[in-house]
Design a protein around this motif. Structure first.
Motif: not given
Length: 132
Positions: A60, A66-67, A69, A120, A123-124, A127
């Protein structure tokens, strides 16, 4: 290489620590009254949870935005499962004072799943918070 180590140095050091801790001769430590039954399984889960978080942190930080997948998360998860399986094979064949155990591999996979899920989710959430 220097840039790679800048972001992934902690993950590499942690992977070496996991390999060392899973290869040392524990003798009768697991029979100590200080540890409970299943402590080894909990340790495996925690080691791989931390490994996943450190690898994802490096990935990241290395990219913009900064994500992470789903594909990259799956590759990281699969690599950690392979690493866990490799450790169990080494315990069964090379480190003869240790025993390779399917239950340990299951706990490695469980820790990796928990790590990917938490990364995950975090990060979500970050975001969505930044979009406000």
């Amino acid at each position: 290489m220097k840039l790679f180590l800048k972001y992934h140095g902690p993950a590499i050091l942690w992977a070496l620590f996991v390999l060392i801790i899973c290869s040392i001769h524990l003798d009768s430590v697991d029979k100590s009254p200080m540890f409970f039954e299943g402590f080894d399984k909990l340790t495996h889960c925690g080691l791989f949870f931390t490994l996943i978080v450190l690898v994802c942190f490096g990935v990241i930080r290395q990219q913009k935005p900064r994500q992470i997948t789903y594909t990259r998360a799956f590759v990281i998860w699969a690599a950690s499962v392979f690493f866990g399986a490799l450790i169990e094979v080494l315990q069964a064949s090379v480190f003869t004072w240790r025993s390779g155990d399917w239950n340990d591999l299951f706990c490695d996979v469980l820790g990796a799943c928990m790590g990917i899920f938490s990364v995950m989710l975090t990060v979500e959430a970050i975001g969505k918070n930044e979009k406000k």
